[in-house]
Design a protein around this motif. Structure first.
Motif, short mmCIF file in Angstrom:
data_model
loop_
_atom_site.label_atom_id
_atom_site.label_comp_id
_atom_site.label_asym_id
_atom_site.label_seq_id
_atom_site.Cartn_x
_atom_site.Cartn_y
_atom_site.Cartn_z
N PHE A 1 -24.26 21.68 -10.30
CA PHE A 1 -23.97 22.09 -11.68
C PHE A 1 -23.35 20.97 -12.51
N ASN A 2 -23.19 19.80 -11.93
CA ASN A 2 -22.56 18.68 -12.65
C ASN A 2 -23.53 18.06 -13.65
N HIS A 3 -22.97 17.58 -14.75
CA HIS A 3 -23.74 16.91 -15.80
C HIS A 3 -23.12 15.55 -16.07
N HIS A 4 -23.77 14.76 -16.90
CA HIS A 4 -23.19 13.50 -17.33
C HIS A 4 -21.98 13.77 -18.24
N LYS A 5 -21.01 12.87 -18.21
CA LYS A 5 -19.83 13.01 -19.06
C LYS A 5 -20.11 12.54 -20.49
N PHE B 1 -26.93 12.84 2.36
CA PHE B 1 -25.83 12.76 1.41
C PHE B 1 -25.84 14.04 0.56
N LYS B 2 -24.80 14.83 0.72
CA LYS B 2 -24.65 16.07 -0.05
C LYS B 2 -23.17 16.33 -0.22
N ALA B 3 -22.74 16.50 -1.47
CA ALA B 3 -21.31 16.61 -1.74
C ALA B 3 -20.71 17.86 -1.09
N ASN C 1 -25.51 6.15 -1.28
CA ASN C 1 -24.17 6.37 -1.80
C ASN C 1 -24.12 6.09 -3.31
N GLN C 2 -24.75 4.99 -3.73
CA GLN C 2 -24.75 4.67 -5.16
C GLN C 2 -25.59 5.66 -5.96
N ILE C 3 -26.68 6.14 -5.37
CA ILE C 3 -27.49 7.17 -6.04
C ILE C 3 -26.65 8.43 -6.25
N GLN C 4 -25.95 8.86 -5.21
CA GLN C 4 -25.14 10.07 -5.32
C GLN C 4 -24.02 9.91 -6.36
N ARG C 5 -23.49 8.72 -6.49
CA ARG C 5 -22.43 8.47 -7.46
C ARG C 5 -22.98 8.40 -8.88
N ILE D 1 -32.46 5.00 -10.03
CA ILE D 1 -32.62 4.72 -8.60
C ILE D 1 -33.24 3.34 -8.38
N LEU D 2 -34.26 3.03 -9.16
CA LEU D 2 -34.93 1.74 -9.01
C LEU D 2 -33.98 0.59 -9.38
#
Length: 384
Positions: free
Chosen positions: A107-111, A341-343, A97-101, A234-235
């Motif tokens: 197509f999403n990128h960092h803000k 986990f897949k949005a 869950n934290q990885i997905q967040r 992730i680590l």
């Protein structure tokens, strides 16, 4: 390995079956004026654009953008941790869950722009300069399609982390730009290659060829940095949730690139499209829910020291969505005990096991290309 000898160059095949579209593309490669010695098809071979995925091509004096592909530098990174399955399983859903967040997918990128020394040493090539600002937001993002992050277990019950991703929009921009340029140059100056083959080339001794090499190399560096950036996140997540969490050396391999190498006494540009250089330790991931492998490459000269990059598709994405219900895929993952986990799950069938070849059969077919060292089974997966 079997051999087709009806074309200008032999086609050496490690796959039990090859779809007609991929075989036709291999024939085009074998008759390309700059192809040398033979064509090699790995056991995961399937049809791509211009050159089949899972194909290996050696050329003299030229480089072919479509024989590298649109996701330049796509590859896999893996690391063994000191944690056992028993220790990780209670926190597995929290980790995923934290990885997905934390890691943008699809197509999403960092803000916010990401920092890396890589951005300060970009080559002075127009297509790279144009994409450089966008890339600051793409670094450390997974993408979609068959890209994944997996938590896995080995046969000693130690936990591994594996991820599959590439150069994001850099690779596509570079591939499309230089393929168009190659088409125009070939039609004006070069020996004719039928346009429908999609195998236009750039001479290495030209400004255009050298610029493509520089752009491709930068994509390789960006792709590796992209995977390293995600693995670091992730680590850190695992370290925050698990006491005494540590990890070993990270293994990283590309499977879409071209490199100048010596084979059969000749310097040639080896194009690996969906293929891995099988020298030293290599990673061969499976499809969603199936095993992956850490192997020792056998550097078989007949494959230009290459091996498969994965399982290889047997079903196109559209066909998989038509034929395989999403609910069936979800139930299969639950039956396998794999946390998914897949949005957005609407395209989940594209990456299910039935859309790919049997990875164990692929490994059997390349026993002379790699030696299996470690078999890894999935515990949980984050999909783009």
């Amino acid at each position: 390995m079997r051999i087709i000898t009806t074309e200008r160059l032999p086609i050496k095949i490690w796959a039990r079956e090859v779809e007609e579209g991929a075989l036709e593309q291999a024939r085009h490669l074998a008759n390309h004026p700059y192809a040398r010695h033979h064509i090699a098809l790995m056991p995961d071979v399937h049809q791509g654009y211009g050159m089949p995925i899972g194909g290996v091509l050696a050329t003299e004096g030229v480089i072919i953008p479509n024989a590298v592909g649109v996701d330049v530098g796509c590859g896999v990174r893996a690391v063994r941790t000191n944690q056992t399955v028993e220790a990780v399983r209670p926190r597995l859903r929290d980790i995923l869950n934290q990885i997905q967040r934390a890691i943008p997918t699809g197509f999403n990128h960092h803000k916010k722009p990401q920092s890396s020394p890589l951005f300060h040493r970009a080559p002075d090539v127009p297509v790279i300069r144009e994409e450089l600002e966008n890339a600051r937001y793409q670094l450390g993002t997974l993408g979609g399609g068959n890209h994944f992050i997996e938590i896995q277990r080995d046969e000693q019950d130690y936990v591994w982390i594996m991820l599959h991703s590439g150069s994001r929009n850099f690779g596509k921009k570079v591939a499309d730009y230089y393929n168009r340029l190659a088409i125009n140059l070939n039609e004006r100056y070069g020996p004719p290659v039928p346009r429908e083959w999609q195998l236009a080339y750039l001479p290495l001794d030209t400004h255009e060829g050298q610029n493509y090499l520089a752009a491709m190399q930068y994509c390789l560096e960006f792709a590796r940095e992209n995977r390293a950036h995600m693995m670091k996140v992730i680590l850190e997540i695992c370290h925050s949730l698990l006491p005494d969490f540590t990890w070993g050396e990270e293994l990283d391999v590309h499977h879409n690139y071209a490199f100048l190498e010596k084979h059969f006494g000749q310097q040639v540009m080896v194009h690996r499209k969906g293929a891995v250089r099988a020298v030293g330790d290599v990673i061969v991931p499976g499809s969603m829910g199936s095993p992956s492998y850490i192997c020792r490459g056998l550097a078989n000269p007949e494959s230009f020291a290459s091996c498969s990059h994965g399982a290889g598709r047997v079903m196109g994405r559209n066909e998989a969505r038509r034929r395989i219900p999403v609910e069936k895929v979800i139930k299969e993952m639950q039956a396998l005990g794999v946390e998914l986990f897949k949005a957005k799950k609407g395209d989940l069938a594209e990456e299910c096991r039935q859309a790919y070849k049997d990875i164990d059969q692929v490994m059997e077919d390349q026993r002379d290309l790699v030696e299996i060292k470690i078999k890894l089974r999935p515990l949980g997966v984050v999909k783009g």
